[in-house]
Scaffold this motif. Sequence first.
Motif, PDB file in Angstrom:
ATOM      1  N   UNK A 347       0.829  -1.204   0.000  1.00  0.00           N
ATOM      2  CA  UNK A 347       0.000   0.000   0.000  1.00  0.00           C
ATOM      3  C   UNK A 347       0.864   1.255   0.000  1.00  0.00           C
ATOM      4  N   UNK A 348       1.950   1.210   0.757  1.00  0.00           N
ATOM      5  CA  UNK A 348       2.852   2.361   0.806  1.00  0.00           C
ATOM      6  C   UNK A 348       3.425   2.671  -0.572  1.00  0.00           C
ATOM      7  N   UNK A 349       3.576   1.630  -1.379  1.00  0.00           N
ATOM      8  CA  UNK A 349       4.071   1.811  -2.754  1.00  0.00           C
ATOM      9  C   UNK A 349       2.932   2.031  -3.740  1.00  0.00           C
ATOM     10  N   UNK A 350       1.708   2.125  -3.199  1.00  0.00           N
ATOM     11  CA  UNK A 350       0.500   2.311  -4.013  1.00  0.00           C
ATOM     12  C   UNK A 350       0.356   1.238  -5.093  1.00  0.00           C
ATOM     13  N   UNK A 351       0.635  -0.018  -4.679  1.00  0.00           N
ATOM     14  CA  UNK A 351       0.555  -1.119  -5.634  1.00  0.00           C
ATOM     15  C   UNK A 351      -0.012  -2.366  -4.955  1.00  0.00           C
ATOM     16  N   UNK A 352      -1.330  -2.509  -4.990  1.00  0.00           N
ATOM     17  CA  UNK A 352      -1.997  -3.676  -4.415  1.00  0.00           C
ATOM     18  C   UNK A 352      -2.349  -4.699  -5.495  1.00  0.00           C
ATOM     19  N   UNK A 353      -1.492  -4.785  -6.503  1.00  0.00           N
ATOM     20  CA  UNK A 353      -1.580  -5.904  -7.437  1.00  0.00           C
ATOM     21  C   UNK A 353      -0.840  -7.086  -6.809  1.00  0.00           C
ATOM     22  N   UNK A 354      -1.021  -8.256  -7.382  1.00  0.00           N
ATOM     23  CA  UNK A 354      -0.293  -9.415  -6.865  1.00  0.00           C
ATOM     24  C   UNK A 354       1.210  -9.204  -6.980  1.00  0.00           C
ATOM     25  N   UNK A 355       1.655  -8.635  -8.097  1.00  0.00           N
ATOM     26  CA  UNK A 355       3.082  -8.365  -8.261  1.00  0.00           C
ATOM     27  C   UNK A 355       3.577  -7.380  -7.211  1.00  0.00           C
ATOM     28  N   UNK A 356       2.743  -6.382  -6.902  1.00  0.00           N
ATOM     29  CA  UNK A 356       3.135  -5.393  -5.898  1.00  0.00           C
ATOM     30  C   UNK A 356       3.263  -5.992  -4.512  1.00  0.00           C
ATOM     31  N   UNK A 357       2.368  -6.915  -4.186  1.00  0.00           N
ATOM     32  CA  UNK A 357       2.402  -7.538  -2.861  1.00  0.00           C
ATOM     33  C   UNK A 357       3.623  -8.443  -2.711  1.00  0.00           C
ATOM     34  N   UNK A 358       3.917  -9.264  -3.728  1.00  0.00           N
ATOM     35  CA  UNK A 358       5.061 -10.167  -3.603  1.00  0.00           C
ATOM     36  C   UNK A 358       6.368  -9.380  -3.603  1.00  0.00           C
ATOM     37  N   UNK A 359       6.428  -8.284  -4.339  1.00  0.00           N
ATOM     38  CA  UNK A 359       7.629  -7.444  -4.340  1.00  0.00           C
ATOM     39  C   UNK A 359       7.840  -6.831  -2.960  1.00  0.00           C
ATOM     40  N   UNK A 360       6.755  -6.378  -2.353  1.00  0.00           N
ATOM     41  CA  UNK A 360       6.852  -5.801  -1.010  1.00  0.00           C
ATOM     42  C   UNK A 360       7.301  -6.860  -0.007  1.00  0.00           C
ATOM     43  N   UNK A 361       6.736  -8.039  -0.113  1.00  0.00           N
ATOM     44  CA  UNK A 361       7.092  -9.107   0.820  1.00  0.00           C
ATOM     45  C   UNK A 361       8.547  -9.521   0.676  1.00  0.00           C
ATOM     46  N   UNK A 362       8.999  -9.750  -0.540  1.00  0.00           N
ATOM     47  CA  UNK A 362      10.357 -10.248  -0.755  1.00  0.00           C
ATOM     48  C   UNK A 362      11.430  -9.200  -0.477  1.00  0.00           C
ATOM     49  N   UNK A 363      11.030  -7.960  -0.309  1.00  0.00           N
ATOM     50  CA  UNK A 363      12.009  -6.918   0.044  1.00  0.00           C
ATOM     51  C   UNK A 363      12.258  -6.878   1.548  1.00  0.00           C
ATOM     52  N   UNK A 364      11.587  -7.751   2.310  1.00  0.00           N
ATOM     53  CA  UNK A 364      11.712  -7.762   3.766  1.00  0.00           C
ATOM     54  C   UNK A 364      12.830  -8.709   4.187  1.00  0.00           C
ATOM     55  N   UNK A 365      13.878  -8.161   4.773  1.00  0.00           N
ATOM     56  CA  UNK A 365      15.027  -8.982   5.180  1.00  0.00           C
ATOM     57  C   UNK A 365      15.055  -9.283   6.672  1.00  0.00           C
ATOM     58  N   UNK A 366      14.241  -8.603   7.451  1.00  0.00           N
ATOM     59  CA  UNK A 366      14.216  -8.843   8.899  1.00  0.00           C
ATOM     60  C   UNK A 366      12.795  -8.659   9.397  1.00  0.00           C
ATOM     61  N   UNK A 367      12.119  -9.773   9.621  1.00  0.00           N
ATOM     62  CA  UNK A 367      10.738  -9.720  10.095  1.00  0.00           C
ATOM     63  C   UNK A 367      10.621 -10.515  11.380  1.00  0.00           C
ATOM     64  N   UNK A 368      10.038  -9.927  12.392  1.00  0.00           N
ATOM     65  CA  UNK A 368       9.800 -10.639  13.650  1.00  0.00           C
ATOM     66  C   UNK A 368       8.460 -10.207  14.208  1.00  0.00           C
ATOM     67  N   UNK A 369       8.341  -8.925  14.527  1.00  0.00           N
ATOM     68  CA  UNK A 369       7.079  -8.427  15.051  1.00  0.00           C
ATOM     69  C   UNK A 369       6.856  -8.748  16.510  1.00  0.00           C
ATOM     70  N   UNK A 370       7.853  -9.342  17.175  1.00  0.00           N
ATOM     71  CA  UNK A 370       7.721  -9.635  18.597  1.00  0.00           C
ATOM     72  C   UNK A 370       7.206 -11.017  18.919  1.00  0.00           C
ATOM     73  N   UNK A 371       7.135 -11.901  17.901  1.00  0.00           N
ATOM     74  CA  UNK A 371       6.598 -13.250  18.122  1.00  0.00           C
ATOM     75  C   UNK A 371       7.678 -14.315  18.274  1.00  0.00           C
ATOM     76  N   UNK A 372       8.932 -13.892  18.334  1.00  0.00           N
ATOM     77  CA  UNK A 372      10.002 -14.821  18.692  1.00  0.00           C
ATOM     78  C   UNK A 372      10.675 -15.555  17.559  1.00  0.00           C
ATOM     79  N   UNK A 373      10.327 -15.240  16.308  1.00  0.00           N
ATOM     80  CA  UNK A 373      10.934 -15.940  15.185  1.00  0.00           C
ATOM     81  C   UNK A 373      11.367 -14.944  14.112  1.00  0.00           C
ATOM     82  N   UNK A 374      12.553 -14.332  14.255  1.00  0.00           N
ATOM     83  CA  UNK A 374      13.041 -13.418  13.218  1.00  0.00           C
ATOM     84  C   UNK A 374      13.262 -14.176  11.906  1.00  0.00           C
TER      85      UNK A 374
END
Length: 422
Positions: A347-374
């Motif tokens: 959404x921040x990239x103004x692209x809610x197409x499937x390609x936009x979502x997978x691009x946003x996801x795969x650009x994430x190199x460090x995800x945890x969110x506080x649930x114990x599994x970086x």
Amino acid sequence: MNRTARLTAVAALAVALPLGLASGCSGKATGGSGGTGADGVKTGPGVTDDTIRVGAATDLTGVYAPLGKSLTQAQQLYFEQVNAQGGICGRKVELVVRDHGYDVQKAVAGYSEMQSSVIGLAQFVGSPMVTALNQRITSDKMFVIPNAWSTTLLGNKYIQVTGTTYDVDMINALDFLTKEKGIKKGDKIGHVYFEGDYGESALAGSKYAAGKLGLTIVEQKIKATDNDMTAQVSALKEAGVAAILMSAGPKQSASLAGVARAKGIMAPIVASNSGFSPQLLQTPAAPALLKGFYLASAGAPISSDLPLIKQLADDYGKKYPGQPRDSAVVNGYTGAVIFGDALKKACQSKDLTREGVIAAHRSTTAHDGGYGTPMDFSKVDEPGTRKTYILRTDAKALGGMVVEREATESEAAETYKVPSGA
């Protein structure tokens, strides 16, 4: 999870679809076909100016029905919480659920129903089901989070294996057994495993670690329809195994533990992450499962003292009073968080197409969110992490499991080359 599982073999585990999910399970979904929304956001299948439709292909009536119910209700809870806070990108999120009963043909049919009308799948139970749809997932550019951890699912940028893979868990499990349970060079280790992607992926890990540690694996391959482990336990007893690895379902784990303890085998048992359900502690198998039974899992249990998991346990208990609060609740909820975070980033990239979502996801190199599994989501041919928790059964603990050893990446797991399905 196994390629040969069939609904008829496990009808006794059938679970009715929760009423709260029924609205997402009847009729074919409809979604946006593409373009640019009034807010300037590019949209595609599953997205309109006011709604984002997310799919869930789950097992509510098959071998993993109890876990599937927890997974799905946890995801429903997450999206309801998101919607209460205004949704994502100014849109309400709707979870569209299809039950495949752990049957490949039903999974293919359910996927076909959702294919053109959801942006992606925040849950897909079963590696054989995902594997059967691999090419379609790719051609559809469908972001899929499988609730399965076979290495055959790696290598496709649209399929995100969260946490570890089964082989990595077994490598770390053998590290635990040698460092903390007295297993030593020259010992024999039994490994009971489902035929197919799940069990064979786990076996690859145990054999690799055994080679590094000077151990011998005694293999016992079973089918998903094999519920009585008497023959397997007898073979392992004759072989003189010092520990047992179990890569099957909860029912098989219960039989294995019960028969082994009845035959005087007190060797530690370590199961893969889908090999336990807390409901087993309400059955005659409970005494055996409370004696040296462990679980290898990338995720922290619902009994964890991590603040966000404690909050989740409380919220889930209020939303679904009387329902089991097991570790599948954590797995389902965190999978929805990962999917939701990808949507927010897109959404921040103004692209809610499937390609936009997978691009946003795969650009994430460090995800945890506080649930114990970086986790690192940028590597298509790698699992999100190589760290495994070792959990221990505890009848007094929420979800029936507590942390025995914190998430650890063993030396063998670090140097192991994870095979890719691509």
